[in-house]
Write a protein that holds these residues in place. Structure first.
Motif, mmCIF file in Angstrom:
data_model
loop_
_atom_site.group_PDB
_atom_site.id
_atom_site.type_symbol
_atom_site.label_atom_id
_atom_site.label_comp_id
_atom_site.label_asym_id
_atom_site.label_seq_id
_atom_site.Cartn_x
_atom_site.Cartn_y
_atom_site.Cartn_z
ATOM 1 N N THR A 1 0.794 -1.240 0.000
ATOM 2 C CA THR A 1 0.000 0.000 0.000
ATOM 3 C C THR A 1 0.826 1.291 0.000
ATOM 4 O OG1 THR A 1 -0.151 0.102 2.430
ATOM 5 C CG2 THR A 1 -1.836 -1.185 1.280
ATOM 6 N N ASN A 2 2.104 1.174 0.292
ATOM 7 C CA ASN A 2 2.887 2.398 0.484
ATOM 8 C C ASN A 2 4.224 2.285 -0.260
ATOM 9 O OD1 ASN A 2 3.600 4.880 1.431
ATOM 10 N ND2 ASN A 2 3.618 4.292 3.599
ATOM 11 N N LEU A 3 4.313 2.945 -1.392
ATOM 12 C CA LEU A 3 5.524 2.839 -2.205
ATOM 13 C C LEU A 3 6.719 3.441 -1.454
ATOM 14 C CD1 LEU A 3 5.512 1.525 -4.995
ATOM 15 C CD2 LEU A 3 5.589 3.800 -6.001
ATOM 16 N N PRO A 4 7.870 2.767 -1.437
ATOM 17 C CA PRO A 4 9.018 3.273 -0.664
ATOM 18 C C PRO A 4 9.520 4.629 -1.170
ATOM 19 C CG PRO A 4 9.464 1.076 -1.543
ATOM 20 C CD PRO A 4 8.155 1.509 -2.123
ATOM 21 N N GLY A 5 10.219 5.322 -0.281
ATOM 22 C CA GLY A 5 10.690 6.676 -0.578
ATOM 23 C C GLY A 5 11.616 6.752 -1.778
ATOM 24 N N ASP A 6 12.524 5.766 -1.932
ATOM 25 C CA ASP A 6 13.466 5.847 -3.058
ATOM 26 C C ASP A 6 12.737 5.670 -4.396
ATOM 27 O OD1 ASP A 6 13.000 3.168 -2.320
ATOM 28 O OD2 ASP A 6 14.923 2.462 -3.085
ATOM 29 N N VAL A 7 11.693 4.841 -4.409
ATOM 30 C CA VAL A 7 10.918 4.658 -5.640
ATOM 31 C C VAL A 7 10.107 5.933 -5.932
ATOM 32 C CG1 VAL A 7 9.128 3.275 -6.753
ATOM 33 C CG2 VAL A 7 10.804 2.172 -5.257
ATOM 34 N N ARG A 8 9.543 6.515 -4.902
ATOM 35 C CA ARG A 8 8.775 7.757 -5.081
ATOM 36 C C ARG A 8 9.656 8.860 -5.675
ATOM 37 N NH1 ARG A 8 4.355 8.849 -0.676
ATOM 38 N NH2 ARG A 8 3.479 6.787 -0.415
ATOM 39 N N ARG A 9 10.901 8.917 -5.189
ATOM 40 C CA ARG A 9 11.804 9.962 -5.726
ATOM 41 C C ARG A 9 12.029 9.752 -7.221
ATOM 42 N NH1 ARG A 9 14.673 9.429 -0.845
ATOM 43 N NH2 ARG A 9 13.990 11.117 0.536
ATOM 44 N N ALA A 10 12.143 8.493 -7.622
ATOM 45 C CA ALA A 10 12.346 8.198 -9.050
ATOM 46 C C ALA A 10 11.118 8.628 -9.857
ATOM 47 C CB ALA A 10 12.621 6.702 -9.242
ATOM 48 N N VAL A 11 9.927 8.417 -9.319
ATOM 49 C CA VAL A 11 8.702 8.831 -10.030
ATOM 50 C C VAL A 11 8.654 10.365 -10.107
ATOM 51 C CG1 VAL A 11 6.169 8.834 -9.954
ATOM 52 C CG2 VAL A 11 7.423 6.741 -9.399
ATOM 53 N N GLN A 12 9.057 11.011 -9.018
ATOM 54 C CA GLN A 12 9.074 12.487 -9.029
ATOM 55 C C GLN A 12 10.071 13.020 -10.057
ATOM 56 O OE1 GLN A 12 9.822 13.340 -4.889
ATOM 57 N NE2 GLN A 12 7.636 13.617 -4.454
ATOM 58 N N ALA A 13 11.231 12.349 -10.141
ATOM 59 C CA ALA A 13 12.234 12.787 -11.127
ATOM 60 C C ALA A 13 11.681 12.634 -12.538
ATOM 61 C CB ALA A 13 13.514 11.959 -10.963
ATOM 62 N N ALA A 14 10.910 11.574 -12.766
ATOM 63 C CA ALA A 14 10.294 11.368 -14.082
ATOM 64 C C ALA A 14 9.306 12.495 -14.382
ATOM 65 C CB ALA A 14 9.589 10.013 -14.121
ATOM 66 N N GLN A 15 8.556 12.905 -13.380
ATOM 67 C CA GLN A 15 7.601 14.007 -13.580
ATOM 68 C C GLN A 15 8.315 15.289 -14.001
ATOM 69 O OE1 GLN A 15 5.362 13.418 -9.662
ATOM 70 N NE2 GLN A 15 3.728 14.071 -11.032
ATOM 71 N N GLU A 16 9.488 15.504 -13.388
ATOM 72 C CA GLU A 16 10.286 16.697 -13.730
ATOM 73 C C GLU A 16 10.751 16.647 -15.193
ATOM 74 O OE1 GLU A 16 11.666 19.261 -11.536
ATOM 75 O OE2 GLU A 16 9.902 18.624 -10.411
ATOM 76 N N LEU A 17 11.171 15.443 -15.608
ATOM 77 C CA LEU A 17 11.767 15.280 -16.940
ATOM 78 C C LEU A 17 10.752 15.303 -18.073
ATOM 79 C CD1 LEU A 17 14.456 12.425 -16.869
ATOM 80 C CD2 LEU A 17 14.744 14.740 -17.757
ATOM 81 N N GLU A 18 9.556 14.821 -17.798
ATOM 82 C CA GLU A 18 8.588 14.630 -18.883
ATOM 83 C C GLU A 18 8.056 15.965 -19.390
ATOM 84 O OE1 GLU A 18 7.560 13.264 -21.627
ATOM 85 O OE2 GLU A 18 7.740 11.379 -20.500
ATOM 86 N N ASP A 19 7.784 16.022 -20.698
ATOM 87 C CA ASP A 19 7.218 17.237 -21.292
ATOM 88 C C ASP A 19 5.834 17.495 -20.708
ATOM 89 O OD1 ASP A 19 9.445 17.466 -22.855
ATOM 90 O OD2 ASP A 19 8.572 16.376 -24.547
ATOM 91 N N LYS A 20 5.632 18.717 -20.251
ATOM 92 C CA LYS A 20 4.380 19.038 -19.558
ATOM 93 C C LYS A 20 3.172 18.934 -20.497
ATOM 94 C CE LYS A 20 6.904 20.070 -16.020
ATOM 95 N NZ LYS A 20 7.654 18.864 -15.737
ATOM 96 N N GLY A 21 2.081 18.449 -19.959
ATOM 97 C CA GLY A 21 0.827 18.427 -20.695
ATOM 98 C C GLY A 21 0.656 17.286 -21.672
#
Ligand code: SF4
Length: 511
Positions: A17-37
């Motif tokens: 139920t709770n994704l670990p912090g290191d995996v969450r950081r990787a998802v956040q980094a992907a959000q930063e990298l991806e073209d918006k919209g």
């Protein structure tokens, strides 16, 4: 050790139920990298939201809670027979509490054991170590990404990227090819664990073990460190993107391990894990059975916030169309690849067992104009005997390719919903009959569960909960048209483009 079973139960709930912090950081980094919209950015936003919802609801991040696999290190003298018994009880209890989906199926009869226990499940590996505590690590790796694991025997001729020899550069080519062949079917953006060497069995085991490394660790082997960095950087250039929608981020992590091999064999084994990378671990006091500490950073340390981005110019024209079932052919013919569709009304779930059944039998409900959802939900029954949807993301659709086109035409289905896309036979049937394939966000099980307002009924419970045909009153279920009734397939397009890009990695990099 009285507390051991409770500690294992807590580990299962946390992992599911709770994704670990290191995996969450990787998802956040992907959000930063991806073209918006873009479609991929919006999918990442849904994924981030889903991670947050799963934590708040203490419910499975993805409905496919996978094959529970425990790796246990224990001190000399720890009683492994007792530990195993308590692990099995904790797994059964977590299944009863809808923290795990009943996923253990008899391979010959297809019968679901209902409690995740059975021959070979869960997987439990014990190993002794010299520490005083017991370390228990758990990974819940779902079937969609497990099916994208791949093993290469070098030397080999690989589609797109050419000859792969028995050296570091050959290994590089195998890994790049492994990412390409997964496309979006393993719910990209993913993580890969690679095992170099061993035999066919131990190679895969080594690959899976790499997934227990922290996302942010650094490989102490200099050559492998360089290889990991190379793959992480260049796999994103394949342009597969989140869920295979195309985009800047295809891979979130790459970990490579090496073992000795026989002179005659040279295996490169790749374990592909989806973004819903659920693995956690605990250090347990060997005397009391209580948890002393968590092995990986916990999710609470890295809160996920839903990204709200202004659509990019190219995406602003994307249409959002609301459809209520039953859907007409005329409505379907107006849809084009890239449209966002919001579905209201009755939706029916159906997976492998149902598709096989419908080939030779009638449907228990009228499917004319229907929306068929490839989904094996996590369900629970309340004290009044009413069913509730606890987790309900899409499953991998390509498994239904042999049946789907015939079933669409036989029953008059207008919308098939799933993930990863389908093949030419289904595409032809969509064109002939007037249907669409809608790609939902794989793993977004909490997000979609909220769209199911009422369970109207269920058929084929004898297939087990995931395979049963659930009839669900639906509101606001959003998905993207990735195959339309005009012969267009986003999946075929992304695959073709990524194959062309794969060919640009033919030249040797590691001498
Ligand atoms: S996120 Fe996708 S691949 Fe991963 S377990 Fe869920 S459905 Fe399967």
């Amino acid at each position: 050790m009285q507390q051991f079973q409770k500690s294992i139960y807590d580990l299962i709930v946390e992992t599911s139920t709770n994704l670990p912090g290191d995996v969450r950081r990787a998802v956040q980094a992907a959000q930063e990298l991806e073209d918006k919209g873009t479609r991929s950015a919006l999918s990442l936003s849904t994924i981030a939201n889903n991670i947050h919802m799963a934590e708040c609801n203490v419910s499975p991040i993805c409905q496919d809670t996978g094959m529970p696999t425990f790796i246990i290190h224990c001190p000399v003298g720890a009683n492994q027979i007792v530990m195993k018994k308590q692990i099995l009880e904790a797994v059964a209890q977590a299944t009863k509490d809808s923290k795990l989906r009943p996923n253990s199926v008899d391979s010959l009869t297809g019968a679901n054991s209902g409690d995740n226990l059975g021959a070979g499940t869960p997987v439990i590996h014990f190993e002794q170590w010299e520490n005083d505590e017991i370390e228990v690590k758990l990974i819940l790796k779902g079937g969609g990404c497990e099916n994208k694991n791949i093993q290469y025997s070098l030397p080999a001729e690989l589609e797109g990227i050419g000859k792969a020899g028995r050296d570091l550069d050959g290994i590089r080519k195998c890994i790049m090819h492994a990412v390409y062949q997964a496309q979006g079917q393993g719910c990209s953006a993913g993580f890969i664990g690679v095992g170099i060497g061993g035999d066919r069995t131990s190679g895969y085991e080594l690959a899976k073990h790499q997934l227990f490394r922290r996302v942010d660790d650094v490989n102490p082997n200099e050559e492998l460190r360089k290889l990991e960095e190379y793959v992480l950087e260049n796999a994103n250039k394949l342009g597969i993107g989140t869920m295979g929608f195309g985009g800047q981020v295809t891979l979130l992590g790459c970990k490579v391990g090496v073992a000795n091999r026989l002179p005659a064999s040279f295996f490169v084994s790749v374990a592909y894990n989806c973004w819903a990378f659920r693995r956690q671990g605990v250090l347990i006091d060997a005397a009391t059975g209580q948890i002393k500490e968590w092995v990986y950073p916990t999710g609470q340390d890295v809160p996920m916030e839903q990204q709200t981005a202004e659509p990019a110019a190219a995406e602003q024209e994307r249409k959002e169309i609301v459809l209520t079932t039953p859907i007409s052919e005329e409505q379907i013919r107006q849809l084009k690849v890239g449209d966002v569709v919001v579905i209201n009304g009755m939706m029916h779930t159906g997976r492998d067992a149902l598709h096989k059944y419908l080939m030779d039998h009638d449907s228990p409900v009228d499917l004319n104009g229907a929306a068929l959802y490839h989904c094996g939900p996590v369900m629970s029954k309340d004290a009044n005997g009413e069913w509730h949807v606890r987790a309900a993301g899409p499953t991998t659709s390509i498994r239904e390719e042999p049946y789907q086109g015939d079933i669409i035409k036989k029953f008059g289905i207008r919308a098939v919903i799933g993930k990863g896309g389908m093949g030419p036979k289904t595409l032809a049937a969509l064109k002939e009959h007037g249907g669409v394939y809608l790609n939902a966000i794989g793993g977004a099980a909490q997000y979609y569960a909220e769209c199911f307002k009422k369970v109207e009924g269920v058929d084929f419970m004898e297939f087990g909960i995931p395979e049963a045909m659930w009839h669900l009153q639906t509101e606001g279920f959003a998905a993207i048209v990735t195959m339309d009734s005009h012969g267009n397939s986003l999946h075929a397009e992304v695959e073709k483009n990524s194959l062309e890009k794969l060919a640009t990695f033919k030249e040797p990099v590691f001498k």
